[in-house]
Design a protein around this motif. Structure first.
Motif, PDB file in Angstrom:
ATOM      1  N   LEU A 350     -38.304  92.873  92.473  1.00 52.10           N
ATOM      2  CA  LEU A 350     -38.943  92.503  93.107  1.00 52.10           C
ATOM      3  C   LEU A 350     -37.973  93.793  94.165  1.00 52.10           C
ATOM      4  O   LEU A 350     -38.524  94.341  95.198  1.00 52.10           O
ATOM      5  N   LYS A 351     -36.844  93.876  94.046  1.00 58.62           N
ATOM      6  CA  LYS A 351     -36.132  94.644  94.226  1.00 58.62           C
ATOM      7  C   LYS A 351     -36.423  96.935  93.999  1.00 58.62           C
ATOM      8  O   LYS A 351     -36.066  96.852  94.768  1.00 58.62           O
ATOM      9  N   GLN A 352     -36.416  96.512  92.863  1.00 58.51           N
ATOM     10  CA  GLN A 352     -37.472  98.156  92.683  1.00 58.51           C
ATOM     11  C   GLN A 352     -38.346  98.215  92.822  1.00 58.51           C
ATOM     12  O   GLN A 352     -38.717  98.835  93.412  1.00 58.51           O
ATOM     13  N   LEU A 353     -39.714  96.822  93.273  1.00 57.70           N
ATOM     14  CA  LEU A 353     -40.868  96.743  93.322  1.00 57.70           C
ATOM     15  C   LEU A 353     -40.422  97.246  95.493  1.00 57.70           C
ATOM     16  O   LEU A 353     -41.881  97.345  95.606  1.00 57.70           O
ATOM     17  N   CYS A 363     -31.583  77.631  94.647  1.00 58.89           N
ATOM     18  CA  CYS A 363     -30.509  78.658  94.106  1.00 58.89           C
ATOM     19  C   CYS A 363     -31.523  80.101  94.357  1.00 58.89           C
ATOM     20  O   CYS A 363     -30.214  81.221  94.196  1.00 58.89           O
ATOM     21  N   TYR A 364     -33.015  80.297  94.090  1.00 62.38           N
ATOM     22  CA  TYR A 364     -32.959  81.277  94.332  1.00 62.38           C
ATOM     23  C   TYR A 364     -33.243  82.234  95.242  1.00 62.38           C
ATOM     24  O   TYR A 364     -33.137  83.438  95.837  1.00 62.38           O
ATOM     25  N   THR A 365     -32.317  81.041  96.446  1.00 56.86           N
ATOM     26  CA  THR A 365     -32.391  82.017  97.467  1.00 56.86           C
ATOM     27  C   THR A 365     -31.064  82.805  97.315  1.00 56.86           C
ATOM     28  O   THR A 365     -30.415  83.733  98.566  1.00 56.86           O
ATOM     29  N   LEU A 366     -30.430  82.516  96.624  1.00 51.32           N
ATOM     30  CA  LEU A 366     -29.109  83.690  96.150  1.00 51.32           C
ATOM     31  C   LEU A 366     -29.732  84.842  95.757  1.00 51.32           C
ATOM     32  O   LEU A 366     -28.807  86.027  95.866  1.00 51.32           O
ATOM     33  N   GLY A 367     -30.490  84.861  95.882  1.00 54.55           N
ATOM     34  CA  GLY A 367     -31.207  85.989  95.820  1.00 54.55           C
ATOM     35  C   GLY A 367     -30.954  87.300  96.486  1.00 54.55           C
ATOM     36  O   GLY A 367     -31.519  88.620  96.495  1.00 54.55           O
ATOM     37  N   PHE A 368     -30.791  86.673  97.458  1.00 52.63           N
ATOM     38  CA  PHE A 368     -30.643  87.645  98.957  1.00 52.63           C
ATOM     39  C   PHE A 368     -28.987  88.241  98.901  1.00 52.63           C
ATOM     40  O   PHE A 368     -28.610  88.911  99.729  1.00 52.63           O
ATOM     41  N   MET A 369     -28.231  87.537  98.123  1.00 50.97           N
ATOM     42  CA  MET A 369     -27.081  87.779  97.785  1.00 50.97           C
ATOM     43  C   MET A 369     -26.879  89.412  96.951  1.00 50.97           C
ATOM     44  O   MET A 369     -27.595  90.040  95.926  1.00 50.97           O
ATOM     45  N   PRO A 370     -26.031  90.545  97.892  1.00 49.13           N
ATOM     46  CA  PRO A 370     -26.089  91.718  96.808  1.00 49.13           C
ATOM     47  C   PRO A 370     -25.468  91.684  95.858  1.00 49.13           C
ATOM     48  O   PRO A 370     -24.069  90.744  95.535  1.00 49.13           O
ATOM     49  N   PRO A 371     -25.432  92.360  94.334  1.00 49.83           N
ATOM     50  CA  PRO A 371     -26.371  93.419  94.363  1.00 49.83           C
ATOM     51  C   PRO A 371     -28.318  93.444  93.874  1.00 49.83           C
ATOM     52  O   PRO A 371     -29.115  94.147  94.446  1.00 49.83           O
ATOM     53  N   LEU A 372     -28.436  91.910  94.420  1.00 51.69           N
ATOM     54  CA  LEU A 372     -29.979  92.127  93.873  1.00 51.69           C
ATOM     55  C   LEU A 372     -30.852  91.994  95.380  1.00 51.69           C
ATOM     56  O   LEU A 372     -31.596  92.746  95.679  1.00 51.69           O
ATOM     57  N   LEU A 539     -24.057  96.290  86.194  1.00 51.93           N
ATOM     58  CA  LEU A 539     -24.105  95.774  86.998  1.00 51.93           C
ATOM     59  C   LEU A 539     -25.093  95.870  88.911  1.00 51.93           C
ATOM     60  O   LEU A 539     -24.672  94.899  89.231  1.00 51.93           O
ATOM     61  N   LYS A 540     -26.336  96.370  88.116  1.00 54.80           N
ATOM     62  CA  LYS A 540     -27.062  95.790  89.532  1.00 54.80           C
ATOM     63  C   LYS A 540     -27.643  94.801  89.568  1.00 54.80           C
ATOM     64  O   LYS A 540     -28.261  94.192  90.494  1.00 54.80           O
ATOM     65  N   ILE A 541     -27.735  93.943  88.716  1.00 55.04           N
ATOM     66  CA  ILE A 541     -28.042  92.922  87.899  1.00 55.04           C
ATOM     67  C   ILE A 541     -27.017  91.335  88.940  1.00 55.04           C
ATOM     68  O   ILE A 541     -26.793  90.169  88.775  1.00 55.04           O
ATOM     69  N   GLY A 542     -25.588  91.477  88.878  1.00 49.62           N
ATOM     70  CA  GLY A 542     -24.990  90.963  89.713  1.00 49.62           C
ATOM     71  C   GLY A 542     -24.555  89.840  89.006  1.00 49.62           C
ATOM     72  O   GLY A 542     -24.705  88.462  89.553  1.00 49.62           O
ATOM     73  N   CYS A 543     -24.717  89.952  87.753  1.00 51.07           N
ATOM     74  CA  CYS A 543     -24.442  88.703  86.432  1.00 51.07           C
ATOM     75  C   CYS A 543     -22.849  88.667  86.304  1.00 51.07           C
ATOM     76  O   CYS A 543     -22.054  88.886  86.427  1.00 51.07           O
TER      77      CYS A 543
END
Lengths: 584, 193
Positions: A350-353, A363-372, A539-543
């Protein structure tokens, strides 16, 4: 018998002892563990409802035919359940009904810090507020007696520091004589048409006046005299902080925070030189005390935002505080999606697009956090879809394509379905991604109608999201593997282009699901040192399993912790140097 | 029994087993005949966030939260989190901390560096600091996952509670198959000076 119980465990025990037959809830921090504990008692039918409104309606249905029922939710859940709650005040009950509402001052795990005591006043029903786990048990039992004696639903309000704190509790026995539920018809009381409801309104008003009078001699409203200089009116967790910070003060401890026992307050006020109210959040008690003409100090010194602590109470009263040690600024440690979480690849895409992501609660609200950093809005349960419809209505055709709603399986079933029906019905043009990870993850892995199991662990029907969406009228429905970045990108990009409603369903489970065979981890991966070019793409996926080691090689290299890696393979798809392989 | 309330603050990273350690502490104090309160924030704890748990015991305990600056012992599972929460400790308080660094998200992605010299900085603020190599001692006891129990042993030595209550609590809370290793790990921690 003595045990150390959390407030939530003690409420479950209290419900058991009170002879409760039905317990129903939608999970929400900090209330969730109540139902996870009622389920341990075979005498109680415990279930997760699809949302708080349904949970309350299940409780009402059981109460009307004579059973004692327990309904629990977090503070914002009461907003969802408010519709039946207001009218339930008019009908009253048959079997006792207690609604536990867990507030979250300080927003430890919430989107607002509403003070739900206002509901008790708004709905005109009694509210009890315990100060520790023993009171959680005792007040729950008492709440059923009040509910049946006064023919009213009773709210039991906790806060995070009551729900999740533990203290020593002495158990009682389950009451012997529990009424057997049976069909009893009483339409004048239970059919709230205007003709009936008009009459019931008088009953409601009389009831609350009577409760205020009777509250004067209710033992849970108690005066603790220690001196006459200073008197504090307080309740709930604030009582404990007051005892800690102001050990010399006389206290009026309110166990029932609505309606207030005004005659007792007048009496207490007359005995002390200076009167204070110490309460978290709103000046709920303070305003009512002032309204009967008693001068009192409250929010002039007590913070209105955030939770209280012993230190904050000390500070409010100008008492010396222990100077905190000065500590330099440190990197924060916010929560993060787990290694192998199926949401990670979706948010990366989604970020790429450059999508405008209408987010939701989970949990997916954490998609807000960097680097995502791929979430643009988050308001309340189920809001993502309706808000996407609204945004798409007014944006230009080009910008409209960017609007994507993301919503989890449980949240979609909670209040998202209505939003999707509305989007299709009103010809909304946005993409909806249902992140189906087979569980209600954020609150601690609760079952839901999509998971195939009930709270009591019986196998049951599983909602088929694809068929459901098609039945609503969505023409473009596709299911994808969210761990395959190419598939993600192709599907999301194609659906974003479409000038009508699309739904994409992801089908990989939460990595924390314990039931055997649902989540199967892949082989752990490792970074082949020689091959890693230090490009930082992974690193861009913040795993959490991937760490950047600045000192490795010339400009740094990535490292994967094999103990944390769940082998989802998303990072290796980002590596142009084929440096990420299965660990040997 | 004196009126003194003893305050312990447990800090670390979600997933490290802090909540279980806090449970064992609370159980021990109850068995020893004290009033006990414990408070923590969970819900997000499994997602790798910062975790703080408060445990208080004495004749009568009011607030479940350790008043700021009143902590007797800071029981740290990770260095940076321990340093971060030193303000909860009273002047002259005790730190028992695991010699372990866990990188937070911003360090993982190379945006920040893990602050250097954490153990020394903790000792500067708080001279009564025991640095425990939990991982290695746990391996010696038979399982790397018993590091928390090593730390618990070290903490137990600093509290005036009879050993039998600690053992009873561990026996009650730890699964049978892991009990032997954990009892050994506890004793190793208890033996640390």
């Amino acid at each position: 018998m003595k045990e150390i119980l959390s407030g939530n465990e003690a409420i479950a025990r209290g419900a058991y002892e009170a002879g409760v037959k039905v317990a129903c809830a939608y999970p929400g921090t900090p209330s969730t563990e109540i139902l996870e504990n009622t389920v341990r008692y075979k005498e109680i039918d415990s279930s997760w409802a699809t949302n708080e409104k349904v949970a309350l309606e299940v409780g009402i249905g059981a109460s009307f035919v004579g059973a004692r029922s327990l309904v629990t939710m977090k503070h914002v859940g009461v907003n969802v359940a408010a519709d039946p709650l207001f009218t339930l005040s008019y009908t009253g009950v048959n079997g006792g009904l207690v609604l536990v509402c867990a507030d979250d001052p300080e927003l430890h795990s919430s989107q607002d810090e509403q003070d739900s005591r206002n509901y008790a006043k708004f709905v005109k029903i009694p509210m009890l507020e315990p100060s520790d786990s023993q009171e959680c048990l005792d007040f729950t039992r008492l709440a059923y007696e009040i509910s049946e004696k006064y023919d009213t639903p009773v709210m039991l309000r906790t806060t995070t520091r009551i729900s999740h704190s533990k203290s020593v509790v002495t158990f009682g026995e389950r009451i012997g004589a529990v009424k057997e539920p049976k069909l009893e018809r009483n339409p004048a009381k239970f059919v709230m048409l205007p003709g009936n409801a008009r009459g019931r309104h008088y009953v409601v008003e009389d009831r609350i006046l009577q409760l205020s009078k009777d509250g004067v001699s209710l033992p849970i409203n108690r005066v603790e005299m220690r001196g006459t200089k200073m008197g504090v009116i307080t309740a709930g967790i604030s009582y404990q902080h007051v005892r800690e910070a102001l050990p010399e003060a006389s206290v009026l401890k309110l166990g029932m925070v609505h309606p207030l026992p005004f005659d007792l307050i007048r009496e207490f006020a007359s005995k002390v030189d200076k009167l204070y109210v110490v309460e978290e959040l709103d000046p709920f008690i303070e305003e009512q005390v002032k309204a009967i003409g008693i001068p009192v100090i409250g929010k002039e010194i007590i913070p209105i935002c955030g939770e209280l602590t012993p230190g904050r109470v000390r500070k409010a009263f100008g008492l010396p505080e222990n100077a905190p040690s000065t500590v330099e600024k440190l990197p924060g440690r916010p929560p993060n999606m787990c290694p192998g979480c199926p949401h990670r690849g979706v948010f990366y895409t989604l970020k790429q697009l450059n999508a405008y992501v209408s987010g939701d609660i989970g949990c997916y609200t954490l998609g807000f956090m960097p680097p995502l950093s791929a979430m643009d809005t988050c308001v309340c349960m189920g809001a993502s879809i309706g808000m996407a419809t609204g945004a798409a209505k007014v944006l230009s055709p080009e910008e409209r394509k960017k609007v994507v709603a993301v919503i989890g399986d449980s949240t979609f079933l909670h209040t998202g379905i209505n939003g999707l029906m509305d989007m299709v019905y009103n010809k909304g043009a946005a993409t909806v991604i249902i992140l189906d990870n087979r569980i209600t993850a954020m609150t601690g892995r609760q079952e839901n109608p999509g998971s195939g199991h009930t709270l009591m662990n019986d196998p049951t029907n599983e909602v088929n999201f694809e068929l459901l969406c098609k039945a609503i009228g969505v023409k473009n429905v596709r299911t994808i593997n969210p761990l395959d970045l190419d598939e993600c990108r192709t599907a999301i990009a194609e659906e974003m282009e479409r000038p009508e409603t699309s739904v994409i369903i992801t089908d990989k489970p939460c990595v924390l699901i314990k039931r055997e065979g649902v989540f199967k981890p892949g082989a752990p991966l490792q970074v082949v040192d020689d091959a890693c070019a230090g490009c930082r793409a992974c690193l861009k996926i913040g795993c959490p399993a991937i760490e950047w080691i600045p000192s490795s090689g010339k400009k740094g290299k990535a490292h994967i912790d094999p103990l944390l890696c769940n082998g989802c393979d998303v990072c290796s798809q980002l590596c142009k140097f084929s440096a990420i392989k299965e660990a040997k | 029994m004196s009126d003194k309330v003893t305050n312990i603050v447990l800090v670390g990273v979600g997933g490290q087993g802090i909540l279980l350690a806090a449970e064992i502490l609370s159980e021990t104090f109850m068995l020893a005949g004290f009033d006990v309160k414990k408070s923590e924030i969970h819900g997000m704890s499994q997602r790798g966030g910062s975790v703080v748990s408060h445990v208080r015991y004495g004749k009568e305990v009011f607030s479940p939260m350790v008043p700021e600056g009143d902590g007797d012992i800071l029981f740290g599972f990770e260095l940076m989190e321990s340093y971060r929460h030193l303000s909860l400790l009273k002047p002259g308080g005790t730190v028992v901390v695991n010699d372990l660094c866990i990188a937070p998200p911003s360090v993982l992605i190379g945006q920040d560096e893990y602050p250097a010299g954490m153990a020394l900085k903790i000792q500067e603020v708080c001279p009564d600091c025991l640095l425990v190599d939990g991982q290695n001692l746990a391996i010696q006891a038979g399982n790397a996952r018993a590091a928390n129990t090593v730390l618990l042993g070290a903490v137990s030595k600093r509290l005036d509670i009879e050993e039998k209550y600690w053992i009873e609590a561990i026996e009650k809370m730890v699964p049978k198959k892991a009990l032997e290793v954990n009892l050994k790990a506890f004793q190793m921690g208890r033996g640390l000076k």
